[in-house]
Design a protein around this motif. Structure first.
Motif: not given
Length: 405
Positions: A88-93
């Motif tokens: 989540d900290r990296i960024g999920q899509f």
């Protein structure tokens, strides 16, 4: 109960939206995993008896004592929530391509001069292979180092990407999907890195879509068939012999997954012990270690990878990439974009430069480190990042002048 709590909608035909994604595995799923581990039925020990450290301890597969140690930690000490939080900290899509939702990590660099870069994993890997290197690639501590907008997709049938319901999702279709994915993110031209299946996919990507690919860095550089050993050095001949030995004597897993993925899939989806042993065996055999993969790779990172397969129920669907694409790389495919190639000494396939350059016709950097195996981003992450940077810098410096005559 699903292991996913997500924000993106069920795909509808023609939907090209990119949606934020989060996952929070229900606690019941983790309780079920721990209960299955506690109730596991294990075989008797292997009949080869050697004191550690000795790689021959693994001659019959994962030694019982080693497996028990990992299982006990998995059940009582491992923290899955920490992995979820890192994603989540990296960024999920996720975004839907050909009605299949593709999951990916996306870390945009703060640097104005950053270049888009897609990192593609293989089997038995996952996005877990790259979570320790994404931040440093996107925003390096040294302002003199190149920076990248980093995209890390989960292959179809892996992790939080959808599981294909029909045949057809082989390496050629995946490569085309990566072009579409990067385009939706605003990256019409980009760099690409991969190893294992990821190396195969970016080879297809560069060969089929050179107008979109600035260049590649790969740890997999399969030559066209029919190459001769004439003129090779003794060390290069040894590479070819090792590769031949691997495919003749140590590739039963690939034959199984290429021919009967559904059969082994029942064990991989139903038994966490079976899944762990199937994957741990490869981390052990393919790493540059004297005995255990945990000499260089943390147990937590291996369990991040295995638990991701377990919770997403993708043991069978991931195995099907072999059914779709095993031995399918077009023998006539040529790569004319600049290519940087790194061959780690303990990798399972190693091709001499003279062979590789018959396919990769603009090799701008060739590197053969002294250490490292099939999982360099996990085994030697610091070296991996520097090598990747240097390779991609050479690629960018070479520009996109036409192919070698």
């Amino acid at each position: 109960m699903s292991a996913l709590d997500h924000l993106d909608p069920v795909p509808t035909p023609g939907d090209t939206g990119v949606y934020a994604f989060e996952t929070h595995t229900p606690e019941a799923e983790l309780d079920d995993l721990r209960a299955r581990l506690a109730a596991a039925r294990l075989p008797e020990p292997e009949t080869v008896h050697r004191a550690a450290p000795d790689p021959r301890r693994w001659d019959q597969g994962v030694p019982l004592a080693d497996l028990v140690e990992v299982v006990n930690y998995w059940r009582t000490g491992y923290d899955w929530r920490a992995f979820e939080e890192r994603l989540d900290r990296i960024g999920q899509f996720r975004t839907s391509i050909d009605d299949l939702r593709i999951h990916f990590l996306h870390k945009r660099s703060a640097r104005a001069d950053a270049t888009p870069l897609i990192l593609t994993h293989g089997w038995p890997g996952s996005i877990a292979e790259f979570i320790d290197v994404v931040d440093e690639l996107a925003d390096p501590n040294d302002a003199g180092k190149p920076a990248f907008h980093v995209v890390v997709p989960s292959l179809p049938g892996f992790g939080y990407s959808d599981r294909p319901a029909t045949t057809g999702w082989g390496t050629e279709k995946i490569a085309a999907a990566w072009v579409e994915l990067m385009s939706r993110l605003g990256y019409g031209r980009f760099l690409a890195h991969g190893g294992d299946w990821g190396g195969n996919i970016i080879t297809v990507l560069a060969g089929r879509f050179p107008e979109h690919v600035l260049g590649i860095h790969t740890t997999f550089a399969e030559s066209p068939p029919g190459m001769t050993v004439d003129g090779l050095t003794p060390a290069e001949r040894k590479w070819t012999e090792d590769t031949r030995d691997f495919w003749h004597h140590r590739a039963a897993y690939a034959k199984q997954q290429a021919t009967r993925p559904q059969t082994i899939g029942y064990s991989l989806v139903d038994s966490p012990i079976g899944l762990l042993a199937w994957i741990l065996d490869k981390f052990a055999e393919w790493s540059d270690t004297d005995d255990s993969p945990f000499e260089t790779i943390s147990m937590d990172r291996v369990l991040d990878d295995v638990t991701l397969y377990w919770l997403t129920r993708t043991g069978a669907s991931a195995a099907r990439i072999y059914y779709e694409s095993h031995n399918s790389l077009d023998p006539d495919l040529r790569v004319d974009v600049p290519s940087a190639i790194t061959i780690y000494p303990r990798d399972i396939e190693k091709y001499p430069r003279a062979w590789a350059q018959e396919r990769y016709r603009r090799i701008v950097r060739w590197n053969s480190p002294e250490t490292g195996g099939h999982f360099p981003s996990l085994e030697v992450p610091g070296y991996f990042v520097e090598d990747l940077r240097e390779g991609l810098a050479a690629v960018l410096a070479a520009g996109t002048v036409g192919p070698r005559p």
